[in-house]
Design a protein around this motif. Structure first.
Motif: not given
Length: 166
Positions: A79-97
């Motif tokens: 909901t915060h305007p500075e962030s897109p939410g807990c989305g694909d980016e987090l899961l993709e980073e976890l998968g990479r890192s």
């Protein structure tokens, strides 16, 4: 205060912030990055409602040793305007890192798709416990659901079939 803590204990392996509030904005949670905490194996926070996805990305990036990530009340992420939410980016980073990730629990405003879940399953080859709870703590809607399509997950699950996924 966070920098002092990290200087005193640079080999910390587990950080559990419990239900501490205002940590991200007031105590430099971004300092919990790979360079400052290279041995981090576990990170838990059960009041993660004021963290942005950018700071969360800094915490998990490059974490080959991370075995457990447990975050609850991920409210502001969506909901915060500075962030897109807990989305694909987090899961993709976890998968990479985080190939050693064994336990992942996320609760709150989750906005990821099959793409993110597939990246997570393909990269985190040791994953044993996977818990997603999309119900926001501030929501009265007990029927909150994740935007996942089981049919689209089938190829990911087949690729991960050598592991036990419960």
């Amino acid at each position: 205060t966070t920098r002092k803590l990290l200087k005193l204990f640079p080999t910390l392996e587990v950080v559990d912030l419990g239900r501490a509030k205002k940590v991200a904005r007031h105590h430099g949670l971004g300092d919990f990055n790979q360079a400052n905490l290279p041995a981090l194996r576990g990170f838990a926070w059960h009041w993660a409602n004021d963290i942005t996805s950018q700071v969360l990305g800094q915490i998990v990036a490059g974490r080959a040793l991370l075995e457990k990530l447990d975050l609850s009340m991920l409210e502001t992420l969506g909901t915060h305007p500075e962030s897109p939410g807990c989305g694909d980016e987090l899961l993709e980073e976890l998968g990479r890192s985080c190939p050693a990730l064994k336990i992942l629990r996320l609760q709150g405003d989750l906005r990821f798709t099959d793409r993110g879940v597939c990246a997570l399953l393909e990269g985190c080859v040791q994953l044993k416990v996977l818990v997603f709870s999309a119900q926001a703590a501030s929501s009265n809607n007990s029927g909150a659901r994740l935007p996942l399509l089981p049919s689209a997950l089938t190829p990911c699950m087949l690729r991960a079939s050598r592991r036990r996924m419960w």
